[in-house]
Write an enzyme that holds these catalytic residues in place. Structure first.
Site, PDB file in Angstrom:
ATOM      1  N   ASP A   1       0.831  -1.208   0.000  1.00 30.13           N
ATOM      2  CA  ASP A   1       0.000   0.000   0.000  1.00 30.13           C
ATOM      3  C   ASP A   1       0.867   1.260   0.000  1.00 30.13           C
ATOM      4  O   ASP A   1       2.007   1.246   0.479  1.00 30.13           O
ATOM      5  CB  ASP A   1      -0.893  -0.024   1.255  1.00 30.13           C
ATOM      6  CG  ASP A   1      -2.083   0.919   1.114  1.00 30.13           C
ATOM      7  OD1 ASP A   1      -2.323   1.414  -0.004  1.00 30.13           O
ATOM      8  OD2 ASP A   1      -2.763   1.156   2.122  1.00 30.13           O
TER       9      ASP A   1
ATOM     10  N   TRP B   1       2.614   8.067  -2.414  1.00 35.02           N
ATOM     11  CA  TRP B   1       4.035   8.252  -2.737  1.00 35.02           C
ATOM     12  C   TRP B   1       4.177   9.115  -3.987  1.00 35.02           C
ATOM     13  O   TRP B   1       4.980  10.055  -4.021  1.00 35.02           O
ATOM     14  CB  TRP B   1       4.691   6.884  -2.950  1.00 35.02           C
ATOM     15  CG  TRP B   1       6.131   6.939  -3.332  1.00 35.02           C
ATOM     16  CD1 TRP B   1       7.209   6.995  -2.492  1.00 35.02           C
ATOM     17  CD2 TRP B   1       6.662   6.941  -4.673  1.00 35.02           C
ATOM     18  NE1 TRP B   1       8.382   7.042  -3.225  1.00 35.02           N
ATOM     19  CE2 TRP B   1       8.070   7.011  -4.571  1.00 35.02           C
ATOM     20  CE3 TRP B   1       6.089   6.895  -5.945  1.00 35.02           C
ATOM     21  CZ2 TRP B   1       8.900   7.018  -5.675  1.00 35.02           C
ATOM     22  CZ3 TRP B   1       6.920   6.915  -7.062  1.00 35.02           C
ATOM     23  CH2 TRP B   1       8.313   6.983  -6.914  1.00 35.02           C
TER      24      TRP B   1
ATOM     25  N   HIS C   1       2.207   3.318  -9.155  1.00 30.63           N
ATOM     26  CA  HIS C   1       1.998   1.894  -9.429  1.00 30.63           C
ATOM     27  C   HIS C   1       3.166   1.322 -10.232  1.00 30.63           C
ATOM     28  O   HIS C   1       3.580   0.182 -10.004  1.00 30.63           O
ATOM     29  CB  HIS C   1       0.670   1.671 -10.158  1.00 30.63           C
ATOM     30  CG  HIS C   1      -0.511   2.126  -9.340  1.00 30.63           C
ATOM     31  ND1 HIS C   1      -0.672   1.766  -8.016  1.00 30.63           N
ATOM     32  CD2 HIS C   1      -1.570   2.926  -9.638  1.00 30.63           C
ATOM     33  CE1 HIS C   1      -1.777   2.326  -7.546  1.00 30.63           C
ATOM     34  NE2 HIS C   1      -2.337   3.037  -8.502  1.00 30.63           N
TER      35      HIS C   1
ATOM     36  N   LEU D   1      10.431 -20.620  -5.373  1.00 30.20           N
ATOM     37  CA  LEU D   1       9.517 -19.653  -4.762  1.00 30.20           C
ATOM     38  C   LEU D   1       8.176 -19.763  -5.464  1.00 30.20           C
ATOM     39  O   LEU D   1       8.118 -19.839  -6.698  1.00 30.20           O
ATOM     40  CB  LEU D   1      10.058 -18.227  -4.929  1.00 30.20           C
ATOM     41  CG  LEU D   1       9.139 -17.107  -4.411  1.00 30.20           C
ATOM     42  CD1 LEU D   1       9.090 -17.120  -2.881  1.00 30.20           C
ATOM     43  CD2 LEU D   1       9.617 -15.738  -4.909  1.00 30.20           C
TER      44      LEU D   1
ATOM     45  N   ARG E   1       2.067  -5.085   5.751  1.00 32.59           N
ATOM     46  CA  ARG E   1       1.350  -4.030   5.014  1.00 32.59           C
ATOM     47  C   ARG E   1       2.181  -2.765   5.082  1.00 32.59           C
ATOM     48  O   ARG E   1       2.515  -2.295   6.176  1.00 32.59           O
ATOM     49  CB  ARG E   1      -0.041  -3.778   5.604  1.00 32.59           C
ATOM     50  CG  ARG E   1      -0.801  -2.709   4.814  1.00 32.59           C
ATOM     51  CD  ARG E   1      -2.195  -2.460   5.351  1.00 32.59           C
ATOM     52  NE  ARG E   1      -2.918  -1.586   4.442  1.00 32.59           N
ATOM     53  CZ  ARG E   1      -4.127  -1.806   3.958  1.00 32.59           C
ATOM     54  NH1 ARG E   1      -4.791  -2.878   4.314  1.00 32.59           N
ATOM     55  NH2 ARG E   1      -4.688  -0.971   3.122  1.00 32.59           N
TER      56      ARG E   1
HETATM   57  C1  IPE Z   1      -1.668   0.269  -3.342  1.00 32.32           C
HETATM   58  O1  IPE Z   1      -1.405   1.611  -3.391  1.00 32.32           O
HETATM   59  C2  IPE Z   1      -1.634  -0.344  -4.715  1.00 32.32           C
HETATM   60  C3  IPE Z   1      -2.897  -0.958  -5.172  1.00 32.32           C
HETATM   61  C4  IPE Z   1      -4.080  -0.898  -4.616  1.00 32.32           C
HETATM   62  C5  IPE Z   1      -2.778  -1.658  -6.422  1.00 32.32           C
HETATM   63  P1  IPE Z   1      -2.619   2.632  -3.384  1.00 32.32           P
HETATM   64  O2  IPE Z   1      -3.026   2.882  -4.786  1.00 32.32           O
HETATM   65  O3  IPE Z   1      -3.709   2.138  -2.486  1.00 32.32           O
HETATM   66  O4  IPE Z   1      -1.914   3.905  -2.805  1.00 32.32           O
HETATM   67  P2  IPE Z   1      -2.493   4.916  -1.702  1.00 32.32           P
HETATM   68  O5  IPE Z   1      -2.976   4.103  -0.534  1.00 32.32           O
HETATM   69  O6  IPE Z   1      -3.593   5.679  -2.354  1.00 32.32           O
HETATM   70  O7  IPE Z   1      -1.312   5.750  -1.383  1.00 32.32           O
HETATM   71 MG    MG Z   2      -4.141   2.416  -0.487  1.00 27.88          MG
END
Ligand code: IPE
Ligand code: MG
Length: 240
Positions: A18, A23, A35, A129, A178
């Site tokens: 998450d 970020w 992403h 793995l 997490r």
């Molecule tokens: C997690 O990061 C990635 C996925 C759900 C694929 P987020 O997209 O939830 O990022 P935040 O929580 O908004 O920062």
């Molecule tokens: Mg998120």
């Protein structure tokens, strides 16, 4: 540190990666850049996992509830996963990584579905793995399906046992990590995490490194797992 890793060398680690969006936003970038950076962190994590005694790694790529996000973001995440699988499958096969994908397949774009099937085929022989990617995944839906299949496999009138459901659901998680600072499980591996050690890290997923993973495994080995028993006492056989 080696001693820690020798203690249990077939760990199942689950990760909720998450914090990608936050970020990216903090850097003035579009969420999709988060992403993409997150995919790099996944690659680093897969590479580091076997050396830390991790035998199974389940990563939450997209949950069923993520469809509530704007369509463009969902499509970007799906495309990112598809591209990742297409780009990494051959290397995964060479490295002994078996890839499987959990979750619904009926809503995946054709190209992503092809990448999923191809990755599963070319990596099927991997034994070093087991990488499980949860994609359009819901633990509650998985539980309903597992119960239904456990019932189907029984003579009429008999109810499924824990063992029957456990077999249908999949292996228990040892450690769940997490990132991103929020402290919840969401709809992820609800049955499998019954006795998982939980570790919540403030680090946003794109910054997650092999050092973070190693530290998480060290922390796991520091914990005393009792499975409801008493400290230091050998556990009786678990209820089936
Ligand atoms: C997690 O990061 C990635 C996925 C759900 C694929 P987020 O997209 O939830 O990022 P935040 O929580 O908004 O920062
Ligand atoms: Mg998120």
């Amino acid at each position: 540190m080696a001693g820690y890793f020798a203690k249990q060398s077939s760990l199942h680690v689950a990760i909720v990666p998450d914090g990608n969006g936050r970020w990216a936003t903090a850097r003035g970038l579009p969420r999709t850049a988060g992403h993409r950076a997150g995919a790099e962190a996944v690659r680093r994590t897969i590479e580091a996992a076997p050396g830390l005694g991790i035998r199974t790694l389940t990563i939450h790529a997209l949950s069923c509830d993520n469809w509530q996000r704007p369509a463009a973001e969902v499509q970007a995440i799906l495309a990112c996963v598809g591209e990742f699988l297409a780009a990494e499958s051959a290397a995964a096969a060479r490295a002994g990584v078996r890839v499987s994908v959990l979750g619904r397949r009926d809503r995946l774009p054709a190209e992503v579905l092809r990448a999923v099937e191809r990755a599963e085929q070319v990596t099927a022989a991997g034994r070093r793995l087991h990488l499980r990617l949860a994609l359009d995944y819901s633990a509650r839906d998985a539980l309903v399906a597992a119960l239904a299949s456990a019932v189907d496999n029984l003579p009429r009138g008999l109810l499924p046992t824990r063992l029957g459901v456990a077999r249908a659901v999949g292996e228990d998680v040892d450690l769940l990590v997490r990132t991103g600072g929020e402290q919840r499980l969401g709809d992820f591996l609800l049955w499998e995490c019954a006795y998982a050690e939980l570790l919540f890290l403030p680090t946003p997923w794109p910054e997650f490194s092999p050092e973070h993973l190693a530290a998480a495994v060290v922390e796991f080995h520091r914990r005393e797992r009792r499975f409801g028993g008493l400290p230091g006492a050998p556990a009786n056989e678990a209820r089936a």
